[in-house]
Design a protein around this motif. Structure first.
Motif, mmCIF file in Angstrom:
data_model
loop_
_atom_site.group_PDB
_atom_site.id
_atom_site.type_symbol
_atom_site.label_atom_id
_atom_site.label_comp_id
_atom_site.label_asym_id
_atom_site.label_seq_id
_atom_site.Cartn_x
_atom_site.Cartn_y
_atom_site.Cartn_z
ATOM 1 N N ARG A 41 -55.154 -42.522 -54.676
ATOM 2 C CA ARG A 41 -55.287 -43.127 -53.494
ATOM 3 C C ARG A 41 -55.394 -44.820 -53.875
ATOM 4 N N LEU A 42 -56.473 -44.985 -54.739
ATOM 5 C CA LEU A 42 -56.956 -46.275 -55.197
ATOM 6 C C LEU A 42 -55.558 -46.955 -55.926
ATOM 7 N N ASP A 43 -54.809 -46.058 -56.793
ATOM 8 C CA ASP A 43 -53.912 -46.383 -57.548
ATOM 9 C C ASP A 43 -52.681 -46.785 -56.648
ATOM 10 N N ALA A 44 -52.427 -45.935 -55.729
ATOM 11 C CA ALA A 44 -51.266 -46.507 -54.630
ATOM 12 C C ALA A 44 -51.563 -47.676 -53.932
ATOM 13 N N ARG A 45 -53.016 -48.004 -53.597
ATOM 14 C CA ARG A 45 -53.176 -49.317 -52.919
ATOM 15 C C ARG A 45 -52.845 -50.560 -53.853
ATOM 16 N N VAL A 46 -53.446 -50.479 -54.962
ATOM 17 C CA VAL A 46 -53.311 -51.502 -55.943
ATOM 18 C C VAL A 46 -51.773 -51.662 -56.286
ATOM 19 N N GLN A 48 -49.394 -51.061 -54.219
ATOM 20 C CA GLN A 48 -48.916 -51.635 -52.906
ATOM 21 C C GLN A 48 -49.151 -53.263 -53.088
ATOM 22 N N ARG A 49 -50.429 -53.494 -53.138
ATOM 23 C CA ARG A 49 -50.593 -55.209 -53.342
ATOM 24 C C ARG A 49 -50.158 -55.746 -54.272
ATOM 25 N N VAL A 50 -50.019 -55.046 -55.525
ATOM 26 C CA VAL A 50 -49.225 -55.934 -56.596
ATOM 27 C C VAL A 50 -47.845 -56.101 -56.067
ATOM 28 N N GLN A 53 -47.751 -58.904 -53.368
ATOM 29 C CA GLN A 53 -47.875 -60.338 -53.849
ATOM 30 C C GLN A 53 -46.741 -60.830 -54.556
ATOM 31 N N LEU A 54 -46.130 -59.761 -55.427
ATOM 32 C CA LEU A 54 -44.500 -60.192 -56.295
ATOM 33 C C LEU A 54 -43.586 -60.523 -55.160
ATOM 34 N N ASP A 55 -43.670 -59.732 -54.058
ATOM 35 C CA ASP A 55 -42.505 -60.102 -53.379
ATOM 36 C C ASP A 55 -42.585 -61.386 -52.365
ATOM 37 N N GLY A 56 -43.948 -61.751 -52.138
ATOM 38 C CA GLY A 56 -44.285 -62.996 -51.584
ATOM 39 C C GLY A 56 -43.962 -64.007 -52.446
ATOM 40 N N ARG A 57 -44.338 -63.884 -53.643
ATOM 41 C CA ARG A 57 -43.898 -65.042 -54.754
ATOM 42 C C ARG A 57 -42.572 -65.133 -54.734
ATOM 43 N N ARG A 58 -41.519 -64.106 -54.746
ATOM 44 C CA ARG A 58 -40.104 -64.185 -54.902
ATOM 45 C C ARG A 58 -39.739 -64.886 -53.716
#
Length: 127
Positions: A41-46, A48-50, A53-58
């Motif tokens: 679950r933690l891996d999935a959240r990380v 998702q967050r990454v 953030q990448l989508d926001g930068r793009r």
């Protein structure tokens, strides 16, 4: 509590009940199983967050290169600097050239500085 915390609480409760039913000899396996689910679950959240953030930068125009114009802006500004220098030098002389190149350098500096600005936004569900 949100649904993720409710689900995590249910999993922990199930692990505790399973330990009570099976006894101490299976305790290590039960804990390992719960921790494996928590880790996934933690891996999935990380991830998702990454990706957010990448989508926001793009979307902001950062792309892979970082700044608003990316690595293309310096190249384009130098290419456009040649004809702009001709026009500025022809109409304004040396001072026209100086103003032209101050503008080109200013645009590139603003782009470079904006690409190194940290993102201090925090989410309420950070832990």
């Amino acid at each position: 509590m949100d649904s993720r915390q409710d689900e995590l609480k249910r999993d922990l409760d199930a692990a505790v009940l399973t330990r009570k039913e099976l006894g101490k000899e299976y305790e290590a396996e039960i804990v390992d199983s719960f921790l494996a689910r928590l880790d996934s679950r933690l891996d999935a959240r990380v991830e998702q967050r990454v990706s957010e953030q990448l989508d926001g930068r793009r979307r902001r125009g950062g792309g892979e290169g970082g700044g608003g114009g990316g690595p293309k802006l310096p190249i384009v500004s130098l290419a456009l600097g040649i004809p702009l220098s001709g026009v500025a030098g022809g109409t304004g002389g040396v001072w026209g050239l100086v103003v032209c190149w101050i503008g080109i350098v200013g645009v590139n500096m603003a782009n470079a500085l904006s690409s190194h600005r940290p993102d201090f936004k925090r989410r309420r569900d950070d832990w």
